[in-house]
Scaffold this motif. Sequence first.
Motif: not given
Length: 348
Positions: A220, A250, A262, A265, A296, A298
Motif C-alpha cells: 500500500t 488485487l 492501492l 486496506t 480498499f 485506490y
Amino acid sequence: MGCLFSSQGSASPEETEVSPKVYSWDTREKVDPKDYTIENLKGETAGRLPGTVNGQQFIIQNCEDCNIYIFDNSATIQIDDCTNCRIFLGPISGSVFIRDCESCKFIVACQQFRTRSCRKLDVYLHCTTQPIIESTTGVKIGCYQYYYPELEDQFKKAEISIFNNNWSSFHDFTPVPGESNYSLIPEDTKVEDVVPLPSTEQFSSIQVSMENSRSVVPRTLGSRRKMADESCLVVFFKDDESDTRVRKFLDELSQTHLGCTLVQTKEISMQPAEAQRVFGTEAYCNAVLQGPVIGFEYNGEDCIRKCQEGILSVFKGAAGLVFITQHPEQAQEHIENFYNYVDMQMSM
C-alpha cells in the motif's frame, strides 16, 4: 452376642492410598528456552524453519553481522543488543520489542511494534496497531513484502489480518523539535537488498519470494503523497467465494491498471445499523452479517472506471455483493465514512 464383620471390601492402608492429582500444566510439553533463543552470534546465518516455533515466545540478543530468519509464527519476540544484522520475523501474535540495536534491517509482521534506544533501523513492516518508537533515531520504514508457501497460514494462526496494516502511521514518544526520527524507504528500493534471501543449506527448502505481485500482504501507499485527485472505495462482503475474488481483484488492478495505486486496506466486522450509516443505504445490512468486510482505497487518474472494470472482470456474471464508488464527487465522503468507522472500531 458377638458381632459379625465381613472382611470383603476392606483394604489395607497401603491399598487405600490416593493417587496424586494430575493438573493440566503437569501434562504440557516441556519447553526448553534454548530452542527459542538465538544469541551471541557473529557473522553467521541462523533461524528457525516452519513448524519449529509454533506460537512460542522468542528471544534474539547479542548478535553482530548476522542474517537471522524466523520462518514461523510466534507469540512475542524481543530483540536486544544487535548490530549490523538482517532479520526476518514470521507473524507475531503479540509484540516485537527492539532495544539497543544499531544498523539493523528487519522484515516484521506483528500486532504491536516498538523500539527503544536504537539507531539506524530499516524496517519493512506489517503492524495492526500504531507502531511506536522511543529514544530511537534514523528509522526508515516500508510496506511489508514477503511470500513463502506457509506464510498465509501462519498469519491466520497468529490471528493477524493481512489487510490491517498501519505500517506508515508511526508515533514517536521522544520527538526532536524541527526534526523527524523516521522516514519512508524509497519505493524503488528492492526488499532483497535490505534483507537478503536466505542462501544457506538450512533454508534451501523455503520457497521465498519478495516480488510485490506474490506478497501475502498487499503493498500500500500508506502516508505517501497521492498522485491524483481521483480516488475510489471498493468494499467486498463475505461469502464462500469472496476471499478468492479479493485476491483476483488485487491482481487484476496491479497487473492491468498500473496507474491505479492501492492506498490502504482494512478488514472489519460491521453491524447492519453501522453499514447503513457508512454506505448511506440499507442494501448492505444483511450482507455484513455474513462476516468481516474488506475495504480498499485506490487513487489514480480515472481510477473509478478502472476499479469498476476490475470488478466486472472478477465477477463475470457470478453472484456476489460489492460496494464501489460510482462518481468522483462521492469518493471522498465514502472513503472518510468507511475509514473513520474503522479507526473508531480499532481504537476501542
